[in-house]
Design a protein around this motif. Sequence first.
Motif, mmCIF file in Angstrom:
data_model
loop_
_atom_site.group_PDB
_atom_site.id
_atom_site.type_symbol
_atom_site.label_atom_id
_atom_site.label_comp_id
_atom_site.label_asym_id
_atom_site.label_seq_id
_atom_site.Cartn_x
_atom_site.Cartn_y
_atom_site.Cartn_z
ATOM 1 N N LEU A 262 0.828 -1.203 0.000
ATOM 2 C CA LEU A 262 0.000 0.000 0.000
ATOM 3 C C LEU A 262 0.865 1.256 0.000
ATOM 4 N N ARG A 263 1.932 1.227 0.773
ATOM 5 C CA ARG A 263 2.851 2.373 0.799
ATOM 6 C C ARG A 263 3.449 2.613 -0.592
ATOM 7 N N TRP A 264 3.773 1.512 -1.281
ATOM 8 C CA TRP A 264 4.325 1.626 -2.635
ATOM 9 C C TRP A 264 3.307 2.225 -3.595
ATOM 10 N N ILE A 265 2.044 1.783 -3.498
ATOM 11 C CA ILE A 265 0.993 2.349 -4.344
ATOM 12 C C ILE A 265 0.847 3.848 -4.082
ATOM 13 N N LYS A 266 0.885 4.219 -2.815
ATOM 14 C CA LYS A 266 0.733 5.624 -2.438
ATOM 15 C C LYS A 266 1.816 6.494 -3.081
ATOM 16 N N GLU A 267 3.007 5.948 -3.183
ATOM 17 C CA GLU A 267 4.110 6.711 -3.784
ATOM 18 C C GLU A 267 3.903 6.912 -5.280
ATOM 19 N N GLN A 268 3.162 6.017 -5.923
ATOM 20 C CA GLN A 268 2.948 6.111 -7.374
ATOM 21 C C GLN A 268 1.792 7.038 -7.752
ATOM 22 N N TRP A 269 0.854 7.228 -6.832
ATOM 23 C CA TRP A 269 -0.399 7.919 -7.185
ATOM 24 C C TRP A 269 -0.287 9.407 -6.857
ATOM 25 N N PRO A 270 -0.585 10.289 -7.816
ATOM 26 C CA PRO A 270 -0.421 11.728 -7.578
ATOM 27 C C PRO A 270 -1.579 12.400 -6.846
ATOM 28 N N GLY A 271 -2.727 11.749 -6.769
ATOM 29 C CA GLY A 271 -3.902 12.373 -6.166
ATOM 30 C C GLY A 271 -4.152 11.908 -4.748
ATOM 31 N N LYS A 272 -5.414 12.000 -4.333
ATOM 32 C CA LYS A 272 -5.806 11.551 -2.999
ATOM 33 C C LYS A 272 -5.895 10.021 -2.979
ATOM 34 N N LEU A 273 -5.489 9.435 -1.852
ATOM 35 C CA LEU A 273 -5.543 7.982 -1.711
ATOM 36 C C LEU A 273 -6.397 7.608 -0.510
ATOM 37 N N VAL A 274 -7.394 6.753 -0.754
ATOM 38 C CA VAL A 274 -8.330 6.320 0.272
ATOM 39 C C VAL A 274 -8.318 4.794 0.309
ATOM 40 N N VAL A 275 -8.329 4.225 1.506
ATOM 41 C CA VAL A 275 -8.296 2.776 1.662
ATOM 42 C C VAL A 275 -9.696 2.293 2.016
ATOM 43 N N LYS A 276 -10.221 1.381 1.202
ATOM 44 C CA LYS A 276 -11.598 0.900 1.337
ATOM 45 C C LYS A 276 -11.599 -0.529 1.883
ATOM 46 N N GLY A 277 -12.403 -0.748 2.928
ATOM 47 C CA GLY A 277 -12.511 -2.081 3.497
ATOM 48 C C GLY A 277 -11.940 -2.183 4.895
ATOM 49 N N VAL A 278 -11.790 -1.046 5.576
ATOM 50 C CA VAL A 278 -11.252 -1.027 6.941
ATOM 51 C C VAL A 278 -12.335 -1.521 7.900
ATOM 52 N N GLN A 279 -11.950 -2.456 8.800
ATOM 53 C CA GLN A 279 -12.954 -3.086 9.658
ATOM 54 C C GLN A 279 -12.544 -3.185 11.123
ATOM 55 N N ASN A 280 -11.444 -2.507 11.498
ATOM 56 C CA ASN A 280 -11.128 -2.426 12.924
ATOM 57 C C ASN A 280 -10.318 -1.172 13.213
ATOM 58 N N LEU A 281 -10.296 -0.792 14.463
ATOM 59 C CA LEU A 281 -9.681 0.461 14.870
ATOM 60 C C LEU A 281 -8.168 0.430 14.709
ATOM 61 N N ASP A 282 -7.526 -0.679 15.013
ATOM 62 C CA ASP A 282 -6.070 -0.752 14.903
ATOM 63 C C ASP A 282 -5.603 -0.511 13.469
ATOM 64 N N ASP A 283 -6.278 -1.113 12.503
ATOM 65 C CA ASP A 283 -5.906 -0.888 11.103
ATOM 66 C C ASP A 283 -6.139 0.567 10.707
ATOM 67 N N ALA A 284 -7.222 1.150 11.191
ATOM 68 C CA ALA A 284 -7.490 2.558 10.890
ATOM 69 C C ALA A 284 -6.377 3.447 11.441
ATOM 70 N N ARG A 285 -5.928 3.171 12.660
ATOM 71 C CA ARG A 285 -4.819 3.944 13.245
ATOM 72 C C ARG A 285 -3.555 3.813 12.402
ATOM 73 N N ARG A 286 -3.270 2.600 11.989
ATOM 74 C CA ARG A 286 -2.037 2.361 11.224
ATOM 75 C C ARG A 286 -2.083 3.076 9.878
ATOM 76 N N LEU A 287 -3.234 3.076 9.250
ATOM 77 C CA LEU A 287 -3.377 3.780 7.976
ATOM 78 C C LEU A 287 -3.244 5.280 8.156
ATOM 79 N N ALA A 288 -3.803 5.814 9.245
ATOM 80 C CA ALA A 288 -3.673 7.242 9.520
ATOM 81 C C ALA A 288 -2.208 7.614 9.716
ATOM 82 N N ALA A 289 -1.477 6.774 10.437
ATOM 83 C CA ALA A 289 -0.057 7.039 10.655
ATOM 84 C C ALA A 289 0.735 6.977 9.355
ATOM 85 N N MET A 290 0.267 6.174 8.406
ATOM 86 C CA MET A 290 0.932 6.061 7.113
ATOM 87 C C MET A 290 0.725 7.304 6.259
ATOM 88 N N GLY A 291 -0.329 8.072 6.568
ATOM 89 C CA GLY A 291 -0.572 9.308 5.832
ATOM 90 C C GLY A 291 -1.546 9.195 4.686
#
Length: 417
Positions: A262-291
């Motif tokens: 996911l981090r690699w995809i984020k580096e390739q994409w020039p626009g906004k990046l949203v992650v779909k399919g989050v189903q627990n708080l820990d994963d949401a925190r980790r994604l927020a920390a990733m930016g």
Amino acid sequence: MTQRRVPRPRDLRPLIRFKRPQLNGTKRRLGAACTIADLREIARRRTPKAAFDYTDGAAEAELSLARARQAFTDIEFNPSILRDVSTVSTSWDVLGAPVSLPFGIAPTGFTRLMQTEGEIAGASAAGAAGIPFSLSTMGTTSIEDVRAANPHGRNWFQLYMWKDRDRSMALVDRAATAGYDTLLVTVDVPVAGARLRDKRNGFSIPPQLTLSTVLNAIPRPAWWFNLLTTEPLAFASLDRWSGTVAALIDTMFDPSVDFEDLRWIKEQWPGKLVVKGVQNLDDARRLAAMGVDGVILSNHGGRQLDRAPVPFHLLPRVAREIGRDVEVHLDTGIMSGADIVAAVALGARFTLVGRAYLYGLMAGGRAGVDKAIEILAEEVLRTMRLLGVSSLEELEPSHVTQLRRLVPLTNDPGSMS
């Protein structure tokens, strides 16, 4: 004693007004629809069972979908009175750009099989309404054709990561070149969910004709005429595929995708990046920390893991934890504008509707999608007024009480007595 008299025609005339008959069948059906459930019923009558069930169904016993819808039923609104709601705004910024309503069209696969206008109807209707349209990797209209149908609106592209990374990123590059402003990376499909309705119906592209499917289609000639007289169905972003959705997912999609990918995809994409399919708080925190720019709380419309968490139940905790850092979006189970308002009140910046849009599409093509958006927009506006709020910013958690139905049991045996 009550005095009675014979009614006079001039007295009756203001009380009785005959409705002018509508000869256009589509306009007549859509005109009578007051809710998304009404559109669903029209869609069920006009669409062959295999195509309708693909939209309407979910995984295994379909408990995830039922619970998600029940969660919206199990709320109580807490309105305020004596507020000026003569003017109400349903717009604000989402991912750095304005939207006219707090919902958009979710990515859906096989869309032209539901109704031949497919993504073109959805994208053009979304553009007219001032809301985003999301194109699925498994859509049946090309990235470029969707852009042409919605040239001035917001187009989002939904990505499934394949085992062939180069092919995946080629799609991402095409979306960027076409001016799509947001990439939705779906992360809840390491393997296909057990969509039993599809298995029982033999659902595939191209459709497999059996005696039962032919008999089911006989009273639906318009659907077959449209299917057979337009461009053959195919996944617009993939090679042609002859088989079931589950087989395609298990053959092509990569179950090894992780946070580093996911981090690699984020580096390739020039626009906004949203992650779909989050189903627990820990994963949401980790994604927020990733930016990442946003997370979508979703269990894929109940189509993957049955008995998955209910996104609407998860929403308040995630919004409190990460809502200041990233946008929190929501899908799964939304069938009314009141559902959307409840989600915004509990911290969702935005919501996505999939089935609600497809019911409209099946009911009447582009006009049906317009009708679905109109129904949801009117319900959003009416609910806000009745709550006593004049803007989305005024909606707060205090406006909604989530009533308890499914309460987790504690691990402490003593507390179960």
